[in-house]
Design a protein around this motif. Sequence first.
Motif, short mmCIF file in Angstrom:
data_model
loop_
_atom_site.label_atom_id
_atom_site.label_comp_id
_atom_site.label_asym_id
_atom_site.label_seq_id
_atom_site.Cartn_x
_atom_site.Cartn_y
_atom_site.Cartn_z
N PHE A 1 0.47 -1.72 0.15
CA PHE A 1 0.41 -0.14 -0.24
C PHE A 1 0.96 0.97 -0.12
N VAL A 2 1.74 0.92 0.91
CA VAL A 2 2.44 2.39 0.97
C VAL A 2 3.61 2.80 -0.28
N SER A 3 4.09 1.59 -0.45
CA SER A 3 4.80 1.68 -1.96
C SER A 3 4.31 2.05 -3.57
N ALA A 4 3.21 1.40 -3.37
CA ALA A 4 2.25 1.85 -4.32
C ALA A 4 1.82 3.18 -4.67
N ARG A 5 1.08 3.69 -3.60
CA ARG A 5 1.13 5.43 -3.25
C ARG A 5 2.88 5.93 -3.14
N ARG A 6 3.76 5.56 -2.82
CA ARG A 6 5.17 6.49 -3.05
C ARG A 6 5.02 6.27 -4.13
N LEU B 1 0.05 -3.81 -7.96
CA LEU B 1 -0.72 -3.01 -9.05
C LEU B 1 -1.38 -2.62 -8.84
N ALA B 2 -2.65 -3.87 -8.18
CA ALA B 2 -4.14 -2.52 -7.55
C ALA B 2 -3.65 -1.79 -7.13
N PHE B 3 -3.75 -1.58 -6.08
CA PHE B 3 -2.95 -0.43 -5.20
C PHE B 3 -2.69 0.96 -5.66
N PHE B 4 -1.97 0.37 -7.27
CA PHE B 4 -0.48 1.62 -8.36
C PHE B 4 -1.60 1.86 -8.58
N LEU B 5 -2.34 1.35 -9.17
CA LEU B 5 -3.69 2.23 -9.96
C LEU B 5 -4.65 2.82 -9.12
N LEU B 6 -4.87 2.31 -8.57
CA LEU B 6 -6.19 2.65 -7.38
C LEU B 6 -5.24 4.28 -7.39
#
Length: 308
Positions: free
Chosen positions: A69-74, A221-226
Amino acid sequence: MTYGGWGPPNGPGQGGPGNGGPYWGPPPHNPNPYPNPYPDPHPQPYVPPQPARRRSGCGCLAFAFAPAFVSARRRADAIFNTPGPGRIDDPSIRQVQNCRALVGAFATFLLIYTYGTDGGWSDVVDDSALKLFAAPWLLIFTGPLVVAGFIRYAPPEHRPTLRSRLRSPLKAVGWYLGALLLFIGCLALFALVMYKQGAGGSSSLLTSVMVLALFFPVVWLAFFLLFASGKAARYAFNTADVHAALPALLTLVLVWELTLLSVAVDGMPHGPLPVRLCGVLGGPLSVTGVALWELRRLRMRYGVRIRH
């Protein structure tokens, strides 16, 4: 006198000397022949032992998904919110945009709470998700037309500079499309592995390793696309690197496109006709007003002009 070595005689009618015969029964039950001279003044009730509780799997899943979650957001913030030569970060503009968003959300909540919707609150969640994931695609398809018209409208001596700054928006679009294609591919491969595992009736070590190897990339990838969908819509795929006025212009086009899409999919909101018109036009008109005010502030405070 003794009584067979067992204790005192029985009661009347139970035998024993003087009652019809000798005493042959077992000794009387005496659970505590030596009582405690100091009894507990506050005895505690007996509590049966409780079985040990198992830990819920939600905490383990949250602990496992937190790094993704944190990595995708950053990563999404690093790609879709990069500083550029044409970007101007004005705290006042950001505060006005946030206030407009809060007021719009409160007005939407009040309208739905008062007059309701066909599908309830789940319909509201679906509409928000539709707008979130539709906004980047509308920018991808209609944004190039706006950018091309903006560059064509600019003075001829500034057009080469504006074209040279298109690399950052194109890179952001490439990241978004690449992540989406990779997510679809990993998800399809993950579903195929799970289907073969279920059809075979047994899971081998290689299959388990493949499931684990595909599961975490799909989640990341789901978190990143969000996050990427929200940031791409907010920063308009870094088009501020081309010109500081482009995000406001793209926001004007995007908000009316989303309004038409929402009306086409969900229809008009409930309530009297004036309330329905306010519910449909209030959002895009307020966003348009904020965008026009942003363009004016950029021109008056920073000297940013669409055409010199």
